[in-house]
Design a protein around this motif. Structure first.
Motif, PDB file in Angstrom:
ATOM      1  N   HIS A 397       0.636  -1.293  -0.161  1.00 35.08           N
ATOM      2  CA  HIS A 397      -0.045   0.038   0.052  1.00 35.08           C
ATOM      3  C   HIS A 397       0.720   1.210  -0.193  1.00 35.08           C
ATOM      4  O   HIS A 397       0.747   2.439  -0.756  1.00 35.08           O
ATOM      5  N   GLN A 401       1.597   0.701  -4.605  1.00 36.14           N
ATOM      6  CA  GLN A 401       0.504   1.110  -4.853  1.00 36.14           C
ATOM      7  C   GLN A 401       0.572   2.675  -5.011  1.00 36.14           C
ATOM      8  O   GLN A 401       0.010   3.324  -6.034  1.00 36.14           O
ATOM      9  N   GLN A 402       1.196   3.424  -4.082  1.00 35.17           N
ATOM     10  CA  GLN A 402       1.318   4.826  -4.123  1.00 35.17           C
ATOM     11  C   GLN A 402       2.257   5.135  -5.230  1.00 35.17           C
ATOM     12  O   GLN A 402       1.820   6.211  -6.017  1.00 35.17           O
ATOM     13  N   VAL A 405      -0.213   5.126  -8.156  1.00 34.69           N
ATOM     14  CA  VAL A 405      -1.041   6.187  -8.137  1.00 34.69           C
ATOM     15  C   VAL A 405      -0.426   7.370  -8.592  1.00 34.69           C
ATOM     16  O   VAL A 405      -0.983   8.246  -9.377  1.00 34.69           O
ATOM     17  N   ALA A 408      -0.025   7.067 -12.456  1.00 37.41           N
ATOM     18  CA  ALA A 408      -1.342   7.421 -13.071  1.00 37.41           C
ATOM     19  C   ALA A 408      -1.716   9.012 -13.051  1.00 37.41           C
ATOM     20  O   ALA A 408      -2.216   9.479 -14.222  1.00 37.41           O
ATOM     21  N   LEU A 409      -1.439   9.397 -12.118  1.00 42.94           N
ATOM     22  CA  LEU A 409      -1.987  10.932 -12.030  1.00 42.94           C
ATOM     23  C   LEU A 409      -1.017  11.756 -13.057  1.00 42.94           C
ATOM     24  O   LEU A 409      -1.237  12.671 -13.786  1.00 42.94           O
ATOM     25  N   MET A 413      -2.034  13.996 -16.289  1.00 47.51           N
ATOM     26  CA  MET A 413      -1.508  15.314 -16.186  1.00 47.51           C
ATOM     27  C   MET A 413      -1.067  15.593 -17.598  1.00 47.51           C
ATOM     28  O   MET A 413      -1.132  16.583 -18.338  1.00 47.51           O
ATOM     29  N   LEU A 441      -2.982  -1.026 -10.881  1.00 49.10           N
ATOM     30  CA  LEU A 441      -3.464  -0.769  -9.565  1.00 49.10           C
ATOM     31  C   LEU A 441      -4.577  -1.649  -9.044  1.00 49.10           C
ATOM     32  O   LEU A 441      -4.631  -2.132  -7.890  1.00 49.10           O
ATOM     33  N   ARG A 445      -4.460  -4.000  -5.968  1.00 45.29           N
ATOM     34  CA  ARG A 445      -5.361  -3.737  -4.844  1.00 45.29           C
ATOM     35  C   ARG A 445      -6.008  -5.317  -4.605  1.00 45.29           C
ATOM     36  O   ARG A 445      -5.938  -5.530  -3.303  1.00 45.29           O
ATOM     37  N   GLU A 458      -8.413  -1.628   9.949  1.00 46.97           N
ATOM     38  CA  GLU A 458      -8.832  -0.128  10.253  1.00 46.97           C
ATOM     39  C   GLU A 458     -10.236  -0.071  10.933  1.00 46.97           C
ATOM     40  O   GLU A 458     -10.490   0.878  11.404  1.00 46.97           O
TER      41      GLU A 458
ATOM     42  N   ASP B  10      -1.360  10.817   4.022  1.00 45.94           N
ATOM     43  CA  ASP B  10      -0.029  10.455   4.651  1.00 45.94           C
ATOM     44  C   ASP B  10       1.016  10.403   3.734  1.00 45.94           C
ATOM     45  O   ASP B  10       2.419  10.053   4.093  1.00 45.94           O
ATOM     46  N   ASN B  11       0.739  10.349   2.560  1.00 50.35           N
ATOM     47  CA  ASN B  11       2.056   9.972   1.425  1.00 50.35           C
ATOM     48  C   ASN B  11       2.157  11.400   0.792  1.00 50.35           C
ATOM     49  O   ASN B  11       1.570  11.941   0.052  1.00 50.35           O
ATOM     50  N   LEU B  17       1.654  15.397  -5.918  1.00 52.63           N
ATOM     51  CA  LEU B  17       1.364  15.464  -7.241  1.00 52.63           C
ATOM     52  C   LEU B  17      -0.273  15.632  -7.369  1.00 52.63           C
ATOM     53  O   LEU B  17      -0.666  16.281  -8.345  1.00 52.63           O
ATOM     54  N   MET B  20      -0.305  19.337  -7.744  1.00 56.92           N
ATOM     55  CA  MET B  20       0.051  19.882  -9.122  1.00 56.92           C
ATOM     56  C   MET B  20      -1.255  19.523  -9.981  1.00 56.92           C
ATOM     57  O   MET B  20      -1.739  20.341 -10.848  1.00 56.92           O
ATOM     58  N   VAL B  21      -2.107  18.347  -9.971  1.00 53.03           N
ATOM     59  CA  VAL B  21      -2.931  18.074 -10.640  1.00 53.03           C
ATOM     60  C   VAL B  21      -4.357  19.015 -10.382  1.00 53.03           C
ATOM     61  O   VAL B  21      -4.731  19.795 -11.432  1.00 53.03           O
ATOM     62  N   ARG B  56      -7.254   6.164   4.419  1.00 52.20           N
ATOM     63  CA  ARG B  56      -6.659   5.292   5.788  1.00 52.20           C
ATOM     64  C   ARG B  56      -5.288   6.116   5.900  1.00 52.20           C
ATOM     65  O   ARG B  56      -4.325   6.706   5.215  1.00 52.20           O
ATOM     66  N   ASP B  61      -9.403   6.409  11.068  1.00 51.93           N
ATOM     67  CA  ASP B  61      -9.902   6.000   9.889  1.00 51.93           C
ATOM     68  C   ASP B  61     -10.666   7.184   9.314  1.00 51.93           C
ATOM     69  O   ASP B  61     -11.233   7.782   9.966  1.00 51.93           O
ATOM     70  N   THR B  83      -6.665   4.228  -2.351  1.00 56.26           N
ATOM     71  CA  THR B  83      -6.232   3.434  -3.383  1.00 56.26           C
ATOM     72  C   THR B  83      -7.062   2.043  -3.299  1.00 56.26           C
ATOM     73  O   THR B  83      -7.121   1.168  -4.202  1.00 56.26           O
ATOM     74  N   GLN B  84      -8.077   1.887  -2.381  1.00 54.89           N
ATOM     75  CA  GLN B  84      -9.012   0.672  -2.315  1.00 54.89           C
ATOM     76  C   GLN B  84     -10.039   0.493  -3.249  1.00 54.89           C
ATOM     77  O   GLN B  84     -10.239   1.653  -3.800  1.00 54.89           O
ATOM     78  N   LYS B 104      -7.713   7.346  -5.691  1.00 57.47           N
ATOM     79  CA  LYS B 104      -6.578   8.110  -5.733  1.00 57.47           C
ATOM     80  C   LYS B 104      -6.276   8.437  -7.515  1.00 57.47           C
ATOM     81  O   LYS B 104      -5.622   9.517  -7.836  1.00 57.47           O
ATOM     82  N   ALA B 105      -6.049   7.204  -8.126  1.00 60.39           N
ATOM     83  CA  ALA B 105      -5.409   7.322  -9.444  1.00 60.39           C
ATOM     84  C   ALA B 105      -6.358   8.096 -10.530  1.00 60.39           C
ATOM     85  O   ALA B 105      -5.912   8.112 -11.638  1.00 60.39           O
ATOM     86  N   GLU B 106      -7.387   8.200 -10.197  1.00 61.37           N
ATOM     87  CA  GLU B 106      -8.363   8.968 -11.135  1.00 61.37           C
ATOM     88  C   GLU B 106      -8.709  10.271 -10.412  1.00 61.37           C
ATOM     89  O   GLU B 106      -9.711  11.037 -11.115  1.00 61.37           O
ATOM     90  N   LEU B 107      -7.632  10.855  -9.633  1.00 60.53           N
ATOM     91  CA  LEU B 107      -8.046  12.375  -9.174  1.00 60.53           C
ATOM     92  C   LEU B 107      -7.725  13.319 -10.371  1.00 60.53           C
ATOM     93  O   LEU B 107      -7.002  13.299 -11.020  1.00 60.53           O
TER      94      LEU B 107
END
Lengths: 579, 120
Positions: A397, A401-402, A405, A408-409, A413, A441, A445, A458, B10-11, B17, B20-21, B56, B61, B83-84, B104-107
């Motif tokens: 994760h 994954q990050q 992500v 992808a971003l 862009m 991704l 996942r 969580e 947290d990342n 990014l 930027m987007v 997360r 939570d 990302t879930q 997240k990847a589709e932001l």
């Protein structure tokens, strides 16, 4: 076998008694009175019967054979009434053997064994004395009757010498008797309470017997003309008849105590606590000072029930140690009154019974410890596996994954920046890259979720099961009324539902599934019920089998009920209180 | 008027990014936070119109703290990001105080504006 033996002995005794009785009926005025002879015969018979009873009840105890021997020895006396000199001589010479046997019995009572060197020497001495010393008066004496059988040992007939030697002999007899009485008295003073219980009746009965024997023996000294002889003729047999009864009563009192050993064995069936075991043993041995010390191999020492080491080399005075061992393995030690050594049968039996109980206890404890160890290690393995899965998922994760992500971003862009510029080919490439990233991704996942569902950590079991339900290809109703079960328990429940739902969607052809998780007592109960085709076999397929193993590691159980055509009902119980 | 956004994730790389987007699309990113506590604190200070909230977070939570953003006067539109698998979150998102969800990847700005919709 022993029945046949007993019958044989009894028949021989009755035959001997009958012969003696028949002989006595021919008695003349000078011979002992018929009633006295009858008493004498009855005493002999009684000794044989009592001896048989004791021998049968306690085959290892020599008191039985001794009593039988005394019975037969009393019949030797009656041989003198046969009209043969040989028989007369045997009767006269071996008649006193019964007194030696009586002395033997008295010294060996109630254990049957001669325990000290002194005891053995004394009894050997008494036998020797009776057989040898009798020779001297016999040498000078022919017979009470001028006609009829006479003493074959009479080498030099001399009435005067006979009287002198006879009197000396009687005095020495009394001294020997006093030695025996003194020894028995010493036994009494040293005896444990249980031994005294057995000795008491014999001691009480021995009084009159000793007096009677002394009286009839010393008669020659005070009554040389035989005026009192008729009266004392009754005395010895009458006293003798009391003795076998007393011996029997004494032995029965001992065997009552021995039956307490039987009671002990019964009580030890329910593995008692160390303190309770000590109390039970103390009660059985009637020794309130009894100590029980367990051998603790790790300590290399005996440890008392109070938890303190016990040094067997420095036990107090009057304390004896009996080791309890099994298969050459030390188990425990009994520290008891030395006086109990007098009854080795009892102490051995109690030690054996205690050994049995302690060995069972030891084996049980070892087994329980091993089982606990296996369980703990299985639980540790599951926990370690769960932890590793969580770490792996976390790493995926936070890492891959990050990064994806981000990729992808970035691609997004770049695509946006391109806008409507004519580099259509570049745009296509970027579209393809974006598509790849999205799929990567999604796959990552799924992978991460399969390794460990983040949502379980969580948000807990309820949300985790709901997310499973949402991803399932058929309607799943979820009812969760449990919160805060230990993490390994929740994980096991989650993966069970996961596996069950996968099976349902693959094989069951079900319209709907209901999943229910609730707390029952200290257990998490999970049920998965579908309305599909049924016929699922928990022993087939590794999925459910693996789940069952995972549950078993947590002491949980899973049952699968799946009748053909009636859906499948999977039910699991997992204890929440983990050791 | 430009939309103001607070990013709580947290990342650090993602935050950069995402900034930027969003900024490329004309949105003003007024702040970033790496955990729930500092996110709530920043929201009280900065009064953003939108909070991009990671589901997360290291200390909480995201979905369960969504309702704590804002006060009686101003209440930001909280948009969950993760990302879930969105399917696995659907029900919980429905029960939470968030306005919507974006993987997240589709932001993207259009996606964000679509979720925020007729902004309050």
């Amino acid at each position: 076998m022993s029945r046949l033996r007993n019958l044989g002995i009894l028949a021989a005794a009755i035959a001997a008694a009958a012969v003696a009785g028949a002989l006595s009926s021919t008695a003349s005025a000078d011979r002992p009175l018929p009633a006295a002879i009858a008493l004498h015969i009855a005493a002999g018979l009684l000794f044989v019967v009592v001896g048989l009873v004791i021998w049968t009840r306690t085959p290892g105890n020599r008191v039985g054979p001794l009593a039988i021997a005394i019975g037969f020895a009393t019949f030797i006396d009656d041989l003198r009434f046969l009209p043969y000199s040989a028989a007369f001589t045997v009767a006269d010479y071996f008649g006193p053997l019964q007194y030696a046997l009586l002395a033997h019995l008295a010294v060996a009572f109630p254990g049957g064994r001669l325990r000290s060197r002194w005891d053995r020497r004394l009894v050997e001495g008494v036998y020797g004395w009776v057989l040898l010393s009798n020779l001297f008066p016999e040498v000078f004496w022919a017979s009470a009757l001028p006609a009829g059988p006479h003493n074959l040992l009479a080498l030099h007939r001399d009435a005067h010498l006979h009287t002198i030697v006879g009197n000396v002999h009687q005095v020495l007899n009394v001294l020997v008797a006093l030695l025996v009485i003194g020894t028995v008295w010493r036994h009494w003073t040293l005896a444990s309470r249980p031994s005294r219980r057995a000795m008491a009746p014999v001691a009480w009965a021995s009084g009159p017997v000793a007096v009677a024997i002394a009286a009839s023996n010393s008669l020659g000294l005070v009554d040389p003309f035989g005026n009192l002889k008729a009266g004392t003729e009754y005395l010895t047999p009458a006293a003798l008849i009391i003795l076998p009864s007393a011996v029997l009563i004494g032995m029965l009192r001992t065997s009552l105590r021995h039956s307490a050993v039987g009671q002990l064995v019964v009580e030890l069936r329910q593995a008692p606590s160390p303190a309770r075991l000590r109390d039970t043993l103390a009660q059985t041995l009637r020794d309130p000072t009894l100590q029980l010390a367990y051998w603790v191999p790790q300590e290399g020492a005996y440890i008392g029930t109070d938890g303190r080491p016990v040094d067997l080399a420095t036990v107090g005075p009057n304390v004896s140690t009996t080791l309890i061992e099994r298969d050459d393995q030390r188990i425990a030690a009994l520290l008891h009154e030395s006086s109990l050594d007098e009854d080795p049968w009892l102490i051995d039996a109690v030690a054996a019974a205690a050994g049995l109980a302690l060995d069972n206890e030891r084996l049980h404890a070892e087994l329980v410890a091993q089982l606990a160890e296996v369980r703990a290690s299985r639980a540790r393995i599951v926990e370690a596996t769960d932890a590793a899965r969580r770490r792996l998922e976390r790493d995926l994760h936070d890492g891959a994954q990050q990064r994806l992500v981000g990729l992808a971003l970035a691609v997004q862009m770049a695509r946006d920046k391109l806008g409507a510029t004519p580099e259509a080919q570049v745009r296509e490439i970027l579209d393809a890259a974006a598509d790849q990233v999205v799929h990567a991704l999604a796959e990552l996942r799924e992978l991460a979720s399969g390794i460990h569902p983040a949502i379980l950590t969580e948000a807990g079991l309820g949300p985790a099961l709901e997310s499973l339900a949402e991803r399932a290809p058929l309607p799943v109703s979820v009812t969760v009324s449990v919160d805060g079960a230990p993490a390994p328990v929740e994980a096991a429940a989650y993966f069970l539902v996961c596996e069950a739902l996968a099976n349902v969607s693959k094989h069951a052809n079900a319209r709907s599934v209901s999943v229910c998780a609730r707390r029952e007592d200290a257990c998490l109960v999970v049920e998965i019920i579908d309305d599909g085709v049924g016929g699922a076999d928990a022993s087939q397929g590794t999925g459910l089998r693996g789940m069952a193993d995972r549950l078993a590691a947590l002491d949980g159980r899973v049952s699968v009920v799946s009748p053909e055509g009636q859906g499948t009902h999977i039910s699991a119980r997992i204890p929440c209180a983990l050791s | 008027m430009t939309t103001t956004v607070l990013i709580v994730d947290d990342n650090r790389a993602f935050r950069a990014l995402a900034r930027m987007v969003l900024e490329a699309g004309g949105i003003e990113v007024v702040g970033e936070a790496g955990d729930a506590a500092s996110g709530l604190d920043a929201a009280r200070r900065l009064h953003p119109q939108v909070v991009l909230l990671d589901v997360r977070l290291p200390d909480a939570d995201g979905l369960s703290i969504a309702a704590q953003f804002g006060d009686d006067e101003t209440r930001p539109a909280v948009v969950a990001i993760s990302t879930q698998d969105p399917r696995s979150l659907e029900r919980r998102i429905g029960q939470s105080a968030v306005r919507g969800f974006i993987p997240k990847a589709e932001l993207s700005v259009p996606r964000l504006l679509a979720v925020v919709g007729a902004a309050p």
